[in-house]
Design a protein around this motif. Structure first.
Motif, PDB file in Angstrom:
ATOM      1  N   CYS A   1      -3.602 -44.647  -2.455  1.00  0.00           N
ATOM      2  CA  CYS A   1      -4.985 -44.400  -2.405  1.00  0.00           C
ATOM      3  C   CYS A   1      -5.645 -45.642  -2.583  1.00  0.00           C
ATOM      4  O   CYS A   1      -5.260 -46.514  -3.320  1.00  0.00           O
ATOM      5  CB  CYS A   1      -5.089 -43.621  -3.855  1.00  0.00           C
ATOM      6  SG  CYS A   1      -6.769 -42.932  -3.933  1.00  0.00           S
TER       7      CYS A   1
ATOM      8  N   CYS B   1      -8.536 -45.839  -3.989  1.00  0.00           N
ATOM      9  CA  CYS B   1      -9.245 -45.808  -5.086  1.00  0.00           C
ATOM     10  C   CYS B   1      -8.547 -46.019  -6.383  1.00  0.00           C
ATOM     11  O   CYS B   1      -7.233 -45.992  -6.449  1.00  0.00           O
ATOM     12  CB  CYS B   1     -10.119 -44.405  -5.477  1.00  0.00           C
ATOM     13  SG  CYS B   1     -11.363 -43.993  -3.757  1.00  0.00           S
TER      14      CYS B   1
ATOM     15  N   CYS C   1      -9.677 -44.462  -9.520  1.00  0.00           N
ATOM     16  CA  CYS C   1     -10.739 -43.624 -10.291  1.00  0.00           C
ATOM     17  C   CYS C   1     -10.469 -43.735 -11.828  1.00  0.00           C
ATOM     18  O   CYS C   1      -9.152 -43.717 -12.200  1.00  0.00           O
ATOM     19  CB  CYS C   1     -10.759 -42.078  -9.935  1.00  0.00           C
ATOM     20  SG  CYS C   1     -11.231 -41.913  -8.228  1.00  0.00           S
TER      21      CYS C   1
ATOM     22  N   PHE D   1     -11.083 -41.618 -14.026  1.00  0.00           N
ATOM     23  CA  PHE D   1     -10.589 -40.371 -14.655  1.00  0.00           C
ATOM     24  C   PHE D   1      -9.141 -39.758 -14.121  1.00  0.00           C
ATOM     25  O   PHE D   1      -8.842 -38.650 -14.252  1.00  0.00           O
ATOM     26  CB  PHE D   1     -11.545 -39.409 -14.422  1.00  0.00           C
ATOM     27  CG  PHE D   1     -11.882 -39.185 -12.941  1.00  0.00           C
ATOM     28  CD1 PHE D   1     -11.431 -38.275 -11.962  1.00  0.00           C
ATOM     29  CD2 PHE D   1     -13.161 -39.913 -12.505  1.00  0.00           C
ATOM     30  CE1 PHE D   1     -11.553 -38.174 -10.555  1.00  0.00           C
ATOM     31  CE2 PHE D   1     -13.522 -39.773 -11.078  1.00  0.00           C
ATOM     32  CZ  PHE D   1     -12.595 -39.053 -10.053  1.00  0.00           C
ATOM     33  N   CYS D   2      -8.822 -40.694 -12.996  1.00  0.00           N
ATOM     34  CA  CYS D   2      -7.480 -40.204 -12.311  1.00  0.00           C
ATOM     35  C   CYS D   2      -6.508 -39.680 -13.102  1.00  0.00           C
ATOM     36  O   CYS D   2      -6.041 -40.412 -14.100  1.00  0.00           O
ATOM     37  CB  CYS D   2      -7.075 -41.182 -11.235  1.00  0.00           C
ATOM     38  SG  CYS D   2      -5.788 -40.563 -10.361  1.00  0.00           S
TER      39      CYS D   2
ATOM     40  N   TYR E   1      -0.568 -37.267  -6.214  1.00  0.00           N
ATOM     41  CA  TYR E   1      -0.801 -38.440  -7.084  1.00  0.00           C
ATOM     42  C   TYR E   1      -1.446 -39.365  -5.923  1.00  0.00           C
ATOM     43  O   TYR E   1      -2.035 -40.520  -6.545  1.00  0.00           O
ATOM     44  CB  TYR E   1       0.378 -38.760  -7.702  1.00  0.00           C
ATOM     45  CG  TYR E   1       0.375 -38.505  -9.282  1.00  0.00           C
ATOM     46  CD1 TYR E   1      -0.557 -37.472  -9.656  1.00  0.00           C
ATOM     47  CD2 TYR E   1       1.177 -38.859 -10.158  1.00  0.00           C
ATOM     48  CE1 TYR E   1      -0.621 -36.836 -10.765  1.00  0.00           C
ATOM     49  CE2 TYR E   1       0.975 -38.542 -11.258  1.00  0.00           C
ATOM     50  CZ  TYR E   1       0.158 -37.777 -11.596  1.00  0.00           C
ATOM     51  OH  TYR E   1       0.490 -37.093 -12.980  1.00  0.00           O
TER      52      TYR E   1
ATOM     53  N   ASN F   1     -10.478 -37.552  -1.276  1.00  0.00           N
ATOM     54  CA  ASN F   1     -11.746 -38.416  -1.760  1.00  0.00           C
ATOM     55  C   ASN F   1     -12.722 -38.753  -0.618  1.00  0.00           C
ATOM     56  O   ASN F   1     -13.791 -39.257  -0.699  1.00  0.00           O
ATOM     57  CB  ASN F   1     -11.070 -39.889  -2.151  1.00  0.00           C
ATOM     58  CG  ASN F   1     -10.341 -40.627  -0.967  1.00  0.00           C
ATOM     59  OD1 ASN F   1     -10.341 -40.386   0.224  1.00  0.00           O
ATOM     60  ND2 ASN F   1      -9.436 -41.353  -1.782  1.00  0.00           N
TER      61      ASN F   1
END
Ligand code: SF4
Length: 202
Positions: A26, A28, A30, A32-33, A78, A108
């Motif tokens: 990924c 990113c 994040c 909050f991931c 994930y 995303n």
């Protein structure tokens, strides 16, 4: 050793959806991931893959799985599923050909930057629904929350992908996580009204 032992939980279910977790990659990070908090999700013990499954391996898992209690296959997990766009489309074609399930991608929205080209047209006729994580109301706040490796290019690319993909996919929606301030949630709602897509706080 069976495939799940060798690779990890590629398929897991949650309600009427069967989820396909095909990559850990990924662009990113994040804040909050869910991968910062737990390995387990739905029926899966751990979504961290030891390696990415091949298309053939995913198809074999789908063949061996009882699909009768699901309405849709959702690419989610994930990592960002559009990191494996060509493989995802091959698996989606297999699903469309061999089952009655609809196919959704939770993304995303950074697929164009990840793949270095316009990707929305590639989904036509194969993908039934796309849910894009909007996550914040402007590029600066988005970057502070999601830390995309593409920097300030990420937010406008995500909005453009959403606008584009409406032409090729019947159902497109956007969502934000409930951890952002209410005032930002309202601004996000307005953005989705302009884009004419349904909005959900998750
Ligand atoms: S885009 Fe999704 S998978 Fe990637 S870090 Fe953010 S929440 Fe996690």
């Amino acid at each position: 050793m069976d495939l799940t032992e060798e690779i990890g939980d590629v398929l897991y279910d949650y309600g009427r959806g069967l989820y396909a977790n095909i990559t850990n990659r990924c662009p990113c990070r994040c804040e909050f991931c869910i991968r910062n908090m737990t390995d387990a999700l739905g029926s899966a013990d751990s979504l961290w893959l030891k390696r990415e499954p091949t298309v053939e391996e995913v198809e074999k898992m789908l063949k061996d799985w009882d699909l009768s209690c699901y309405d849709e296959l959702v690419f989610c997990g994930y990592g960002e599923p559009m990191e494996r766009l060509d493989d995802l489309l091959e698996i989606a074609r297999y699903i469309k050909k061999n089952t009655d399930l609809t196919v959704r991608i939770n993304t995303n929205g950074l697929s164009d930057l990840i793949n270095g080209k316009e990707t929305a047209p590639m989904l036509e006729g194969v993908i039934d629904a796309v849910s894009v994580s909007l996550n914040q109301s402007d590029a600066e706040k988005y970057n502070d929350l999601c830390h995309p490796e593409f920097g300030m290019d990420a937010y406008p690319a995500m909005l453009k992908f959403t606008e584009d993909v409406k032409k090729f996919v019947p159902r497109v929606a956007m969502s934000v996580v409930g951890v952002i301030p209410t005032s930002d949630i309202e601004k996000c709602r307005k953005i989705t009204e302009k884009l004419e897509v349904p909005f959900r706080v998750r």
